[in-house]
Write an enzyme that holds these catalytic residues in place. Structure first.
Site: not given
Length: 801
Positions: A561, A563, A566, A568, A583, A689
């Site tokens: 993924g 974000g 950065g 992962v 990450k 979050d």
């Protein structure tokens, strides 16, 4: 009344249905025989009794319907001879007798007595005799399907006069026995059928040289089946003229020559099977242009040269090149076969190492690279092929140990690693492979103890012969007992010495630790700003190079993924024999370094079953001297809740859904994690979050909260109030998640997470993204009135999260 679950026998009182036009009872469970009284309905035009369990013969009375147009009796258990008068109903346009046990011959004048015939299907019966040439007189014929019977040749050479013919299926008959070996005149005549789409002549005992006239078939031609005959000669070089070809099957013949380069012009080709012939030469690179190919089978020929780069064929699901003379390396571009299910490269002359890109074939079920000359270690990346059921790698030159990453391949039924140079011990994780039917590790250099549990308790389920260093195992193996490391007396004496040494040492270490803890506690009270670093003695030390190797140089294939700060990546640590998630922070993005320090600070202070477990952190430089920061977490097998609620298109086919019980358990897990952060960590922590993409699921669907890049410590004392208000000046979290108390209360409080958790609940139980309304979860009952007046929200009280 079709497509129901009706059963029993048909009624016999049909006389009163004098005006019935159509009788449709197809796709039910009717039994018994077709009653002769069905012939009393003089007005009947259409009879559908297909897909039932009718037995007996076709009653003669069916032929009484002089105006009958459609007769469908397919897929029953009917037997006997079809009544001859039935072939005299001149109004018949569609006759379907498929999948019964009917027998007899077709009348010689069939095409004259049924002039309106459009479709004639008697597939899978016991009809015999010859195919009547009079069929050519029924000029409206669109479909002729008489395959899988006992018809004999020759095939009429006048079928080309049928202008509307689209399907001609004559396969699985003995049509070639009464034909001259090169009598393909019937095939030449079909060139005139300008609407022909499908021609099936498979398993028909046809002999002779494959005529070049097939390239002159109509441009509408889509399928040609000539497999399992005695056809020789070469595939015509101009085969590419048939632009609409979708299926070409010529396997199990005597074809020779080479594969024409024009094969690449068949841009719509989905299935190509030329296996079990005598075809030689190289595989033309032009085959890569068949960009819609799903199935390619060239095995059991005499092909040579190297394996072509088939990277344009991203649709390929099955590739068979076994038993040829193909040599060289297996191309790295194998990564483009992302949808591949079966891959068979066995019995060739491949050399070099097996590319680690093989691990990108996530849907692979069968992989066979046996009987080649492959060298090097077995790639650990094979663990990415988690759907593998059959893995055959025997008769190669592999060396090293059996990769520990293989423990992820728990779907294996057959694993053959025999006749190589594998060494070290038999991994114990094979004991947990409950689906495996046969494990072959014979003729290697393995040593150590053979397990006794699981599949190793059944000698018919595995083979480890010709491994001279093995010992132990079940008695039926007749291996020597594994040597003891020392006698019992020596062992007891040694244990006593260890105890005498360890007890005082342990007491000393304990005393030192207690003193150190007291010192650190006193020191921590004096520090206002603790340094956000991981303790050296608590976390694993990993370098940039370690993480580079674990993630295959941060390959896009391993990216899980991406974000704001950065990306992962999935990785495998050889030293720990563990799959990890890495990450990697993009330090050039504003706020990334701050996010890294925040996560370090949070993760060093928390530990809970429902929070993501941190393995370590890495703050270093890469090989170019650039700053490098990364966090290493345990790998979550089932991804994020976001992946399950809103899957990518690639997952849509797999029908990934969370059950109601799973959703409830995940919500409880998240609640427990948030409760721990707010009330039970050494200092209250606000995540800030909470959302589905930040909630990860392990192998047992236990939820873990992750991504603490926006987390903050709660400020409980009045002296910290000004700092708290300053921190709330900018709204934190993901766009779309705006807790109203940031604006109404003027300070940061745990309700920020509670509100986000409410939205998380709404997504979990509705499966939809919140648009106009959300749910506020408030334990303290102090925001309801404000919220009701200020925002169009529905409110839910949860006393104990």
């Amino acid at each position: 009344m079709s497509q129901n679950k009706l059963q029993g026998k048909l009624p016999t009182e049909f006389a009163s249905w004098s005006k019935l036009y159509m009788l449709n009872l197809g796709t039910n469970n009717f039994t018994g025989s077709i009653p002769p009284s069905i012939g009393n309905i003089s007005s009947l035009r259409c009879i559908y009794l297909n897909l039932n369990n009718f037995a007996g013969g076709i009653p003669l009375e069916v032929a009484y319907h002089a105006k009958l147009e459609i007769l469908s009796l397919a897929a029953n258990n009917l037997s006997g001879i079809v009544p001859i008068p039935l072939y005299n109903i001149s109004s018949l346009s569609n006759v379907s007798l498929v999948q019964n046990e009917l027998e007899g011959t077709l009348p010689a004048d069939l095409g004259f007595t049924l002039p309106k015939l459009q479709e004639f299907d008697c597939l899978q019966n016991r009809f015999s005799g010859s195919i009547p040439p009079s069929l050519a007189n029924a000029s409206n014929l669109v479909i002729i399907d008489i395959a899988e019977n006992k018809f004999t040749g020759p095939i009429p050479n006048n079928l080309g006069s049928l202008p509307n013919l689209q399907v001609l299926s004559l396969g699985i008959n003995t049509l070639g026995e009464n034909m001259r070996p090169n009598d393909w005149s019937f095939l030449n005549s079909l060139v005139n059928c300008t609407h022909l789409k499908t021609l099936s002549l498979h398993e028909s005992s046809l002999r002779g040289e494959l005529p070049n006239s097939i390239v002159n078939f109509s441009a509408t031609m889509e399928e040609l089946h000539l497999y399992r005959n005695h056809i020789y000669g070469a595939i015509p070089r101009e085969i590419g003229k048939l632009k609409n070809f979708r299926v070409l099957t010529l396997y199990e013949n005597l074809l020779n020559g080479t594969i024409p380069k024009s094969i690449g012009e068949l841009s719509k080709l989905g299935v190509l099977d030329l296996s079990d012939n005598n075809i030689s030469g190289v595989i033309p690179t032009s085959i890569s242009n068949t960009s819609k190919l799903l199935f390619l089978n060239l095995e059991n020929n005499m092909l040579q040269g190297s394996m072509p780069h088939l990277f344009n064929i991203s649709t390929l699901q099955e590739l068979y090149l076994a038993n040829n003379r193909i040599q060289g390396l297996i191309p790295d571009e194998i990564v483009f076969f992302a949808r591949c299910i079966n891959l068979d490269l066995s019995k060739n002359l491949f050399t070099g190492s097996l590319s680690s890109n093989i691990g990108s074939l996530k849907q692979l079920v069968q992989l066979d690279v046996s009987y080649n000359k492959l060298t090097g270690d077995i790639p650990t990346a094979l663990s990415g092929c988690v759907m593998l059921e059959e893995l055959r790698m025997q008769e190669n030159l592999f060396q090293g140990k059996i990769p520990s990453s293989f423990k992820a391949l728990k779907s294996l039924r057959i694993l053959d690693l025999s006749r190589s140079n594998l060494s070290e011990s038999i991994p114990r994780f094979f004991v947990e492979f409950h689906l495996i039917e046969f494990l072959n590790l014979s003729h290697n250099k393995l040593g150590g103890e053979v397990p006794r549990e699981g599949l190793f308790s059944n000698v018919s389920a595995f083979s480890v012969v010709e491994n001279s260093e093995l010992c132990g195992g079940v008695q039926a193996l007749h291996f020597p007992a594994c040597p003891l490391k020392g006698s019992r007396n020596k062992k007891n004496a040694f244990s006593l010495r260890i105890i005498l040494i360890l007890v005082p040492v342990s007491l000393g270490i304990l005393s030192a630790c207690l003193a150190l803890i007291c010192y650190l506690r006193q020191k921590s009270k004096k520090l206002n700003d603790p340094v956000p670093v991981f303790r050296d003695n608590q976390y694993l030390k990993l370098s940039y190079q370690d993480l580079l190797l674990a993630t295959n140089e941060f390959s896009p294939i391993n990216m899980l993924g991406e974000g704001r700060y950065g990306s992962v990546y999935k990785g495998f640590l050889e030293s720990m024999e563990q799959i990890i998630a890495v990450k990697v922070l993009n330090v050039e993005v504003r706020g990334a370094s701050k996010s890294f320090l925040a996560e370090c600070e949070m993760l060093r202070n928390i530990r809970h079953r429902n929070l993501i477990k941190t393995i370590t952190a890495c703050s270093s430089t890469d090989f170019k001297g650039n700053e490098f920061k990364a966090l290493v977490f345990e790998f979550m097998t089932n991804g994020s809740v976001e992946d399950w609620l809103h899957p990518n298109p690639s997952y849509q086919e797999n029908e990934r859904n969370l059950t109601l019980l799973q959703r409830l358990n995940i919500s409880i897990d998240v609640a427990q994690g948030v409760d721990y952060l707010h009330h039970h960590s050494h200092a209250g922590i606000i995540h800030g979050d909470i959302k589905p993409s930040n909630v990860l699921l392990d192998e047992e669907f236990v939820a873990r909260i992750g991504d603490f890049g926006l987390a903050r410590f709660a400020f409980a004392t009045t002296s910290d109030l000004s700092q708290a208000q300053m921190s709330s000046a900018g709204v934190r979290g993901t766009v779309g998640y705006v807790p109203p108390e940031y604006g109404m209360c003027g300070k940061i409080s745990a309700e920020g997470d509670v509100y986000s958790y409410g939205i998380f609940l709404l997504e979990m139980f509705s499966g939809k993204r919140p648009i106009e309304s959300s749910i506020l979860v408030d334990n303290d009952n102090n925001l309801h009135d404000h919220v009701r007046k200020a925002l169009p929200l529905r409110v839910m009280d949860i006393v104990d999260p």
